[in-house]
Design an enzyme around this catalytic site. Structure first.
Site, PDB file in Angstrom:
ATOM      1  N   TYR A   1     -41.578 -60.075 -29.724  1.00 23.51           N
ATOM      2  CA  TYR A   1     -41.996 -59.735 -28.355  1.00 23.51           C
ATOM      3  C   TYR A   1     -41.223 -60.602 -27.364  1.00 23.51           C
ATOM      4  O   TYR A   1     -40.589 -60.096 -26.429  1.00 23.51           O
ATOM      5  CB  TYR A   1     -43.504 -59.943 -28.209  1.00 23.51           C
ATOM      6  CG  TYR A   1     -44.042 -59.634 -26.820  1.00 23.51           C
ATOM      7  CD1 TYR A   1     -44.109 -58.322 -26.356  1.00 23.51           C
ATOM      8  CD2 TYR A   1     -44.475 -60.646 -25.969  1.00 23.51           C
ATOM      9  CE1 TYR A   1     -44.593 -58.025 -25.087  1.00 23.51           C
ATOM     10  CE2 TYR A   1     -44.964 -60.364 -24.698  1.00 23.51           C
ATOM     11  CZ  TYR A   1     -45.022 -59.054 -24.266  1.00 23.51           C
ATOM     12  OH  TYR A   1     -45.506 -58.773 -23.005  1.00 23.51           O
TER      13      TYR A   1
HETATM   14  N1  LIG Z   1     -51.351 -57.594 -20.157  1.00 20.57           N
HETATM   15  C1  LIG Z   1     -50.710 -58.753 -20.051  1.00 20.57           C
HETATM   16  O1  LIG Z   1     -51.329 -59.835 -19.983  1.00 20.57           O
HETATM   17  C2  LIG Z   1     -49.204 -58.773 -19.983  1.00 20.57           C
HETATM   18  C3  LIG Z   1     -48.577 -60.022 -19.849  1.00 20.57           C
HETATM   19  C4  LIG Z   1     -47.190 -60.074 -19.786  1.00 20.57           C
HETATM   20  C5  LIG Z   1     -46.449 -58.898 -19.836  1.00 20.57           C
HETATM   21  N2  LIG Z   1     -47.069 -57.695 -19.948  1.00 20.57           N
HETATM   22  C6  LIG Z   1     -46.226 -56.483 -19.964  1.00 20.57           C
HETATM   23  O2  LIG Z   1     -46.792 -55.493 -19.120  1.00 20.57           O
HETATM   24  C7  LIG Z   1     -46.462 -54.191 -19.630  1.00 20.57           C
HETATM   25  C8  LIG Z   1     -47.734 -53.370 -19.801  1.00 20.57           C
HETATM   26  O3  LIG Z   1     -48.542 -54.029 -20.754  1.00 20.57           O
HETATM   27  P1  LIG Z   1     -50.105 -53.754 -20.928  1.00 20.57           P
HETATM   28  O4  LIG Z   1     -50.753 -55.060 -21.009  1.00 20.57           O
HETATM   29  O5  LIG Z   1     -50.540 -52.737 -19.955  1.00 20.57           O
HETATM   30  O6  LIG Z   1     -50.107 -53.151 -22.415  1.00 20.57           O
HETATM   31  P2  LIG Z   1     -50.988 -52.021 -23.114  1.00 20.57           P
HETATM   32  O7  LIG Z   1     -52.305 -51.876 -22.464  1.00 20.57           O
HETATM   33  O8  LIG Z   1     -50.921 -52.331 -24.560  1.00 20.57           O
HETATM   34  O9  LIG Z   1     -50.139 -50.700 -22.801  1.00 20.57           O
HETATM   35  C9  LIG Z   1     -48.887 -50.554 -23.378  1.00 20.57           C
HETATM   36  C10 LIG Z   1     -48.336 -49.206 -22.966  1.00 20.57           C
HETATM   37  O10 LIG Z   1     -47.059 -49.047 -23.617  1.00 20.57           O
HETATM   38  C11 LIG Z   1     -47.084 -47.806 -24.302  1.00 20.57           C
HETATM   39  N3  LIG Z   1     -46.251 -47.784 -25.495  1.00 20.57           N
HETATM   40  C12 LIG Z   1     -46.288 -48.632 -26.540  1.00 20.57           C
HETATM   41  N4  LIG Z   1     -45.428 -48.206 -27.482  1.00 20.57           N
HETATM   42  C13 LIG Z   1     -44.845 -47.073 -27.006  1.00 20.57           C
HETATM   43  C14 LIG Z   1     -43.881 -46.162 -27.513  1.00 20.57           C
HETATM   44  N5  LIG Z   1     -43.361 -46.299 -28.741  1.00 20.57           N
HETATM   45  N6  LIG Z   1     -43.511 -45.127 -26.741  1.00 20.57           N
HETATM   46  C15 LIG Z   1     -44.054 -44.958 -25.514  1.00 20.57           C
HETATM   47  N7  LIG Z   1     -44.986 -45.757 -24.987  1.00 20.57           N
HETATM   48  C16 LIG Z   1     -45.363 -46.801 -25.735  1.00 20.57           C
HETATM   49  C17 LIG Z   1     -48.550 -47.607 -24.692  1.00 20.57           C
HETATM   50  O11 LIG Z   1     -48.753 -46.242 -25.025  1.00 20.57           O
HETATM   51  P3  LIG Z   1     -49.765 -45.807 -26.257  1.00 20.57           P
HETATM   52  O12 LIG Z   1     -51.133 -45.739 -25.639  1.00 20.57           O
HETATM   53  O13 LIG Z   1     -49.223 -44.487 -26.674  1.00 20.57           O
HETATM   54  O14 LIG Z   1     -49.650 -46.878 -27.301  1.00 20.57           O
HETATM   55  C18 LIG Z   1     -49.232 -48.043 -23.414  1.00 20.57           C
HETATM   56  O15 LIG Z   1     -49.184 -47.021 -22.443  1.00 20.57           O
HETATM   57  C19 LIG Z   1     -45.717 -54.424 -20.933  1.00 20.57           C
HETATM   58  O16 LIG Z   1     -44.325 -54.372 -20.682  1.00 20.57           O
HETATM   59  C20 LIG Z   1     -46.111 -55.828 -21.322  1.00 20.57           C
HETATM   60  O17 LIG Z   1     -45.156 -56.440 -22.137  1.00 20.57           O
HETATM   61  C21 LIG Z   1     -48.430 -57.614 -20.038  1.00 20.57           C
END
Ligand SMILES: NC(=O)c1ccc[n+]([C@@H]2O[C@H](COP(=O)([O-])OP(=O)(O)OC[C@H]3O[C@@H](n4cnc5c(N)ncnc54)[C@H](OP(=O)(O)O)[C@@H]3O)[C@@H](O)[C@H]2O)c1
Length: 246
Positions: free
Chosen positions: A157
């Site tokens: 990651y």
């Molecule tokens: N939440 C945090 O604290 C945090 C911190 C730092 C960075 N981020 C970044 O913020 C962004 C959003 O994260 P989040 O926390 O909202 O994560 P999340 O709730 O796990 O959502 C991840 C999203 O990515 C999609 N995804 C995963 N694999 C995929 C694939 N093979 N093809 C298409 N879509 C795919 C998922 O779709 P499915 O439902 O189909 O799996 C979901 O819509 C990410 O880039 C993450 O690295 C988040």
């Protein structure tokens, strides 16, 4: 529909849940025409229908970032159906496994790179011509703090986000002569499924919600946004916003 993003066409990947969902809702509220991309077509179609019912424009593109053919098909569909692209929010990502680097499973490592790096590269390659057709193309990559600091167990990651940030920087300088502006956001700890998987012992209610940081992505998608090549810490942005509202 009126709003700060009225008339702008925006692609949001991973729009079905988490931060991507919050961004999509905020974009729709601000009048953007939303292209909602992801794997969960049922959730995305329901979301698009809700935006249309509220008077907005929205459509769905199937996108599995683990599969090159799916990514290429998605960009071909977008090119065929839209005259230009004003905003690309590269949000979707995979957390990979939480394993020490010395025993990190190579298949998971490759899968994380496929989703977090290679798919975003293919999306850029497939959409750059459309972004150039906008007079103010905006690209926002979602990264993470671990891209720039060592944290135990963050393996593919962290390394894939570091690679993604490098892609963003190179894309930015190679497009210096275009109106496209490229920025990176680190959301910091945010209440989503990914965060719960990464830190299972944490109380999610202590974390900010995705809705709180969604307006940041509106700012970065505006035609008037002049930021270029910035790495934005969403917690700092939120603190400044709250201070400004006092
Ligand atoms: N939440 C945090 O604290 C945090 C911190 C730092 C960075 N981020 C970044 O913020 C962004 C959003 O994260 P989040 O926390 O909202 O994560 P999340 O709730 O796990 O959502 C991840 C999203 O990515 C999609 N995804 C995963 N694999 C995929 C694939 N093979 N093809 C298409 N879509 C795919 C998922 O779709 P499915 O439902 O189909 O799996 C979901 O819509 C990410 O880039 C993450 O690295 C988040």
């Amino acid at each position: 529909m009126s709003g700060q993003l009225s008339g702008r066409i925006a692609l949001i990947t991973g729009a079905n849940r988490g931060i991507g969902l919050a961004i999509a809702k905020e974009y729709a509220r601000e009048g953007a025409e939303c292209i909602l991309a992801g794997r969960n077509l049922k959730a995305l179609e329901e979301l698009a229908a809700s935006f249309r019912a509220a008077g907005g424009k929205a459509s769905v593109v199937e996108l599995d970032q683990e599969n090159d053919d799916s990514v290429r098909a998605a960009t071909a569909k977008i090119r065929a159906n839209f005259p230009r692209l004003d905003v690309f929010i590269a949000n979707a990502a995979s957390l990979g496994a939480r394993q020490p680097i010395i025993s990190y499973p190579l298949d998971v490592w490759r899968q994380t790179f496929q989703i977090n790096v290679h798919a975003n590269l293919l999306l850029l390659q497939g959409l750059d011509a459309l972004l150039r057709k906008s007079d103010s193309g905006r690209v926002v990559f979602l990264s993470a703090q671990v891209a720039t600091m060592a944290k135990v167990g963050t393996g593919s990651y962290a390394v894939s986000k570091a690679a993604l940030e490098s892609v963003a920087r190179i894309y930015m300088i190679e497009g210096q002569d275009t109106p496209i502006r490229v920025n990176t956001v680190s959301p910091m700890a945010t209440r989503t499924e990914m965060r719960a998987r990464a830190i299972p012992d944490e109380d999610p209610m202590t974390l900010k919600t995705p809705d709180e940081i969604a307006p940041l992505f509106v700012e970065l998608g505006l035609a008037s946004c002049t930021k270029q090549g910035e790495w934005i810490n969403a917690d700092k942005w939120l603190a400044a916003r709250k201070a400004g509202q006092k």
